[in-house]
Each structure stands twice: as C-alpha cells, then as structure tokens.
Design a protein around this motif. Structure first.
Motif, PDB file in Angstrom:
ATOM      1  N   THR A  34       0.871  -1.175   0.000  1.00 31.32           N
ATOM      2  CA  THR A  34       0.000   0.000   0.000  1.00 31.32           C
ATOM      3  C   THR A  34       0.907   1.224   0.000  1.00 31.32           C
ATOM      4  O   THR A  34       1.741   1.392   0.898  1.00 31.32           O
ATOM      5  CB  THR A  34      -0.919   0.045   1.231  1.00 31.32           C
ATOM      6  OG1 THR A  34      -1.779  -1.097   1.210  1.00 31.32           O
ATOM      7  CG2 THR A  34      -1.783   1.310   1.214  1.00 31.32           C
ATOM      8  N   TYR A  35       0.768   2.046  -1.027  1.00 28.12           N
ATOM      9  CA  TYR A  35       1.571   3.262  -1.158  1.00 28.12           C
ATOM     10  C   TYR A  35       0.904   4.375  -0.358  1.00 28.12           C
ATOM     11  O   TYR A  35      -0.267   4.678  -0.568  1.00 28.12           O
ATOM     12  CB  TYR A  35       1.694   3.653  -2.631  1.00 28.12           C
ATOM     13  CG  TYR A  35       2.483   2.659  -3.446  1.00 28.12           C
ATOM     14  CD1 TYR A  35       3.827   2.873  -3.743  1.00 28.12           C
ATOM     15  CD2 TYR A  35       1.892   1.489  -3.928  1.00 28.12           C
ATOM     16  CE1 TYR A  35       4.556   1.957  -4.489  1.00 28.12           C
ATOM     17  CE2 TYR A  35       2.618   0.565  -4.671  1.00 28.12           C
ATOM     18  CZ  TYR A  35       3.943   0.807  -4.944  1.00 28.12           C
ATOM     19  OH  TYR A  35       4.659  -0.103  -5.680  1.00 28.12           O
ATOM     20  N   LYS A  36       1.672   4.978   0.550  1.00 24.85           N
ATOM     21  CA  LYS A  36       1.116   5.973   1.461  1.00 24.85           C
ATOM     22  C   LYS A  36       1.944   7.268   1.426  1.00 24.85           C
ATOM     23  O   LYS A  36       2.710   7.558   2.340  1.00 24.85           O
ATOM     24  CB  LYS A  36       1.043   5.394   2.874  1.00 24.85           C
ATOM     25  CG  LYS A  36       0.121   4.160   2.945  1.00 24.85           C
ATOM     26  CD  LYS A  36       0.125   3.509   4.299  1.00 24.85           C
ATOM     27  CE  LYS A  36      -0.765   4.195   5.280  1.00 24.85           C
ATOM     28  NZ  LYS A  36      -2.189   3.897   5.101  1.00 24.85           N
ATOM     29  N   PRO A  37       1.793   8.042   0.339  1.00 24.58           N
ATOM     30  CA  PRO A  37       2.508   9.328   0.284  1.00 24.58           C
ATOM     31  C   PRO A  37       2.017  10.256   1.389  1.00 24.58           C
ATOM     32  O   PRO A  37       0.840  10.250   1.743  1.00 24.58           O
ATOM     33  CB  PRO A  37       2.155   9.862  -1.112  1.00 24.58           C
ATOM     34  CG  PRO A  37       0.859   9.198  -1.468  1.00 24.58           C
ATOM     35  CD  PRO A  37       0.918   7.840  -0.827  1.00 24.58           C
ATOM     36  N   LEU A  38       2.944  11.057   1.908  1.00 29.33           N
ATOM     37  CA  LEU A  38       2.579  11.942   3.018  1.00 29.33           C
ATOM     38  C   LEU A  38       3.374  13.240   2.958  1.00 29.33           C
ATOM     39  O   LEU A  38       4.316  13.381   2.182  1.00 29.33           O
ATOM     40  CB  LEU A  38       2.803  11.232   4.358  1.00 29.33           C
ATOM     41  CG  LEU A  38       4.122  10.523   4.620  1.00 29.33           C
ATOM     42  CD1 LEU A  38       5.260  11.483   4.867  1.00 29.33           C
ATOM     43  CD2 LEU A  38       3.982   9.578   5.806  1.00 29.33           C
ATOM     44  N   ASP A  39       2.959  14.172   3.808  1.00 23.89           N
ATOM     45  CA  ASP A  39       3.616  15.473   3.935  1.00 23.89           C
ATOM     46  C   ASP A  39       4.801  15.300   4.887  1.00 23.89           C
ATOM     47  O   ASP A  39       4.627  15.204   6.107  1.00 23.89           O
ATOM     48  CB  ASP A  39       2.614  16.491   4.483  1.00 23.89           C
ATOM     49  CG  ASP A  39       3.201  17.892   4.624  1.00 23.89           C
ATOM     50  OD1 ASP A  39       4.440  18.035   4.710  1.00 23.89           O
ATOM     51  OD2 ASP A  39       2.415  18.851   4.671  1.00 23.89           O
ATOM     52  N   ILE A  40       5.996  15.246   4.330  1.00 26.74           N
ATOM     53  CA  ILE A  40       7.170  14.927   5.124  1.00 26.74           C
ATOM     54  C   ILE A  40       7.500  16.022   6.145  1.00 26.74           C
ATOM     55  O   ILE A  40       7.943  15.736   7.258  1.00 26.74           O
ATOM     56  CB  ILE A  40       8.397  14.635   4.218  1.00 26.74           C
ATOM     57  CG1 ILE A  40       9.551  14.022   5.027  1.00 26.74           C
ATOM     58  CG2 ILE A  40       8.838  15.878   3.474  1.00 26.74           C
ATOM     59  CD1 ILE A  40       9.270  12.660   5.592  1.00 26.74           C
ATOM     60  N   LEU A  41       7.261  17.287   5.788  1.00 23.56           N
ATOM     61  CA  LEU A  41       7.542  18.358   6.748  1.00 23.56           C
ATOM     62  C   LEU A  41       6.596  18.285   7.936  1.00 23.56           C
ATOM     63  O   LEU A  41       7.002  18.519   9.080  1.00 23.56           O
ATOM     64  CB  LEU A  41       7.470  19.722   6.062  1.00 23.56           C
ATOM     65  CG  LEU A  41       8.531  19.969   4.988  1.00 23.56           C
ATOM     66  CD1 LEU A  41       8.371  21.369   4.391  1.00 23.56           C
ATOM     67  CD2 LEU A  41       9.940  19.786   5.549  1.00 23.56           C
ATOM     68  N   ALA A  42       5.331  17.953   7.670  1.00 28.85           N
ATOM     69  CA  ALA A  42       4.382  17.781   8.774  1.00 28.85           C
ATOM     70  C   ALA A  42       4.779  16.587   9.630  1.00 28.85           C
ATOM     71  O   ALA A  42       4.642  16.622  10.858  1.00 28.85           O
ATOM     72  CB  ALA A  42       2.967  17.610   8.223  1.00 28.85           C
TER      73      ALA A  42
END
Length: 199
Positions: A34-42
């Motif tokens: 499952t690909y879970k892109p996210l806001d890395i700075l957050a």
C-alpha cells in the motif's frame, strides 16, 4: 502473504534512490504494497525531525556527500540541488492516491516518475502538466489529476496520522505486517532478509 505499508514523500531523495527495489522485493516474496505518500515536513514536526534547510551545517554537509555516494552506488543520476525542490508535493501525492484507488496502471512506476522528475529531470511535480504526463506514462487516466482531488486530500491527511501511529519518522519507511519497520532505501536488503525469514 506479507503486506508492506510504504510511507514516503514524493520530494524525498532517498525514496528516489530506492528505484524499483521495493517492487522487485514484493514480487520476489509475493507481498502486497500500500503506497502511502505523506507530507514529510508535517511528519518531521510531529516526530521530532528537522527540515533539511534548518539542520546543523554538519548534517547538511554530510547529506551533500551521502546523496551523491548513494546515487553512484545504485547507478542513478542525481541533481543534488534540483531547480524545483522543495515544491508542493500535494498534487503528485493526490495523483498517486487516486491511481491506487482506480487501479489499472503501474503504481510503482508512477511514484518513480514523480521522484525522477524532481531529482533527475529538473521538472516541477506541482505543475498540472507534469502530473498528467506521469499518470499517462504509468498507464493511468490523466484525468485522475482532477477527479482524485477530494479523496486524495483526505487520504493524504490520513496517511500522516497513520504514519505517526505506526512510529514512522522519515522517508522512505517500510512497515511490514509482521510488526517490523525499516527506515531508508539502504535497508531494503534487510527487508528482503526479513521477508525471507532470515532476519
């Protein structure tokens, strides 16, 4: 059958340097992803991390050495200072989420196309034309760039919450359903050993 939750940012140089190794491992071990892109700075803000520009000079200088070393190690081109980094990662992330929901294309390839656009091609993945082209090249309907906005935004936010709950703090991060977690593209050999039952 093993399952891997793959947490990453479409702006992450280390996710870029992973190439297609995760997908090859999943195929080898008959695992799902499952690909879970996210806001890395957050994510950094929530888990004690520091954005690259705010890190101590010693860490910045190490990164400037380490990234080219890792790129040479895997034989991948890398621009250490891309023209469009950082940029807004949300449009590319929403596209990945929409594509995952729609199916029919190569999701791993889509992720690699966005990462390559940033780190090797001097392209801005916040631009609609770039997002649509990457979707099409990976076998997805480019209209997903529009139709997936609402659900993409909701899932993108949820991915961050899921990451914090799963003790994820960087990109790329691989969480296996066995309870084991691995941080960094340089731990993919360990993922392989773990899925083989050797680690």
């Amino acid at each position: 059958m093993a399952h891997i939750d793959y947490y990453f940012a479409t702006l992450s140089p280390y996710a870029y340097l992973a190439g297609d190794r995760l997908e090859r491992l999943a195929e080898k071990h008959n695992a799902t992803i499952t690909y879970k892109p996210l806001d890395i700075l957050a994510l950094f803000a929530r888990t004690g991390g520091t954005p690259p520009k705010d890190r101590h000079i010693s860490r910045q200088e190490w990164r400037a050495q380490e990234l080219p070393r890792q790129a040479r190690k895997v034989g991948m081109p890398l621009n250490l200072k891309p023209a469009h980094w950082p940029t807004n990662a949300a449009p590319s992330s929403y596209a990945i989420i929409a594509a995952q929901n729609a199916g029919g294309g190569d999701l791993g390839l889509l992720c690699r196309l966005f990462l390559t656009a940033v780190w090797a091609e001097e392209r801005d993945i916040a631009e609609d034309a770039v997002v649509r082209e990457c979707l099409e090249r990976a076998g997805f309907d480019p209209a997903l760039a529009d139709s997936g906005l609402l659900s993409g935004a909701e899932t993108y936010a949820q991915n961050l919450e899921d990451a914090v709950k799963a003790n994820v703090f960087g990109s790329p991060f691989y969480v296996i359903d066995t309870g084991q977690s691995f941080w960094g593209q340089d731990r993919l050999d360990d993922v392989d050993l773990h899925l083989s039952g050797e680690l």
